[in-house]
Design a protein around this motif. Structure first.
Motif, mmCIF file in Angstrom:
data_model
loop_
_atom_site.group_PDB
_atom_site.id
_atom_site.type_symbol
_atom_site.label_atom_id
_atom_site.label_comp_id
_atom_site.label_asym_id
_atom_site.label_seq_id
_atom_site.Cartn_x
_atom_site.Cartn_y
_atom_site.Cartn_z
ATOM 1 N N ALA A 67 0.850 -1.185 0.000
ATOM 2 C CA ALA A 67 0.000 0.000 0.000
ATOM 3 C C ALA A 67 0.891 1.242 0.000
ATOM 4 C CB ALA A 67 -0.888 0.006 1.240
ATOM 5 N N PRO A 68 0.390 2.362 -0.529
ATOM 6 C CA PRO A 68 1.203 3.597 -0.541
ATOM 7 C C PRO A 68 1.710 3.981 0.844
ATOM 8 C CG PRO A 68 -0.698 3.846 -1.965
ATOM 9 C CD PRO A 68 -0.889 2.539 -1.237
ATOM 10 N N SER A 69 0.971 3.648 1.876
ATOM 11 C CA SER A 69 1.393 3.988 3.244
ATOM 12 C C SER A 69 2.644 3.231 3.671
ATOM 13 C CB SER A 69 0.265 3.683 4.241
ATOM 14 O OG SER A 69 -0.052 2.302 4.220
ATOM 15 N N GLN A 70 3.016 2.226 2.895
ATOM 16 C CA GLN A 70 4.224 1.465 3.211
ATOM 17 C C GLN A 70 5.466 2.005 2.500
ATOM 18 O OE1 GLN A 70 2.380 -2.454 2.298
ATOM 19 N NE2 GLN A 70 2.866 -2.992 4.428
ATOM 20 N N THR A 71 5.291 3.088 1.764
ATOM 21 C CA THR A 71 6.448 3.785 1.210
ATOM 22 C C THR A 71 7.292 4.311 2.359
ATOM 23 O OG1 THR A 71 5.353 4.425 -0.837
ATOM 24 C CG2 THR A 71 7.187 5.792 -0.111
ATOM 25 N N SER A 72 8.524 3.873 2.417
ATOM 26 C CA SER A 72 9.367 4.215 3.557
ATOM 27 C C SER A 72 10.771 3.655 3.315
ATOM 28 C CB SER A 72 8.780 3.601 4.835
ATOM 29 O OG SER A 72 9.433 4.086 5.988
#
Lengths: 114, 113
Positions: free
Chosen positions: A82-87
């Motif tokens: 998910a985009p929230s896992q960009t890190s």
């Protein structure tokens, strides 16, 4: 000793894809950890392991899975990116978690989910 | 929840100056503190640590001070060099039996020649 190594260094994923981030340490450390670091922020613990076959959740485990079949390896699995896992993901290890022990970090894996 | 935080997000100094980076913590049960240095594109690197039974600890060009009364930690870097430019994190050990660290947000140290 190479210390803590991580692969890949950088990866772009599409939403819904899966991948495994690899982490290996050659220091015979019992404890291993996975952190994520968002821009301008400190590190947040995802999962950790106190030895082969034993894992436990950290502060932000949702969306991730881990396994620890050997002392050396501690892979982190993303099943549905998910985009929230960009890190940036950092793996770390330490000899013992009991008491006071510093952790040694790998160079990180930069993940971009689009 | 209790957390570790930093007073200053960015610190700019001249080469040769002494630098002081501050950190506040809120968990009185924490008994081990570490300072990490993180250069751009790299993982955190251990600098120095201190246990709660100490007030001061010195390393090579670095000193960590711990004030348990006000729950404050500082990192002093003597004769700061351009190679010291990095983000510095303090971290605390929560004494839960496992070495799980809680990190602050970090302070960027910029050293000008």
């Amino acid at each position: 000793n190479a210390g803590v190594t991580q692969t890949p260094k950088f990866r772009i994923l599409k939403i819904g894809q899966s991948m495994t981030l690899q982490c290996t340490q050659d220091m015979n450390h019992n404890y291993m950890y996975w952190y994520r670091q968002d821009p301008g922020m400190g590190l947040k613990l995802i999962y950790y392991s106190v030895g082969a076959g034993i894992t436990d959740k950290g502060e932000v485990p949702n969306g991730y899975n881990v396994s620890r079949s050997t002392t050396e390896d501690f892979p982190l699995r993303l099943e549905l990116a998910a985009p929230s896992q960009t890190s940036v993901y950092f793996c770390a290890s330490s000899w013992s978690g009991v008491g006071q022990e510093t952790q040694y970090f790998g160079p990180g894996t930069r993940l971009l989910v689009l | 929840g209790e957390s570790v935080g930093l007073h200053l997000p960015t610190l700019s100094v001249q080469e040769g100056d002494n630098s002081i980076i501050n950190c506040a913590y809120s968990n009185s049960a924490s008994d081990y503190f570490i300072w990490y240095k993180q250069e751009s594109g790299k993982g955190p690197q251990f600098i120095i640590d201190i246990r709660s039974n100490m007030d001061k600890r010195q390393g090579q060009r670095v000193t960590v001070l711990l004030n348990k009364t006000v729950k404050h930690l500082s990192l002093q870097i003597a004769a700061t060099q351009p190679g010291d430019s990095a983000v510095y994190f303090c971290a605390e050990n929560m004494s839960s039996g496992y070495s799980t660290l809680t990190f602050g947000k970090g302070t960027m140290l910029l050293v000008s020649p």
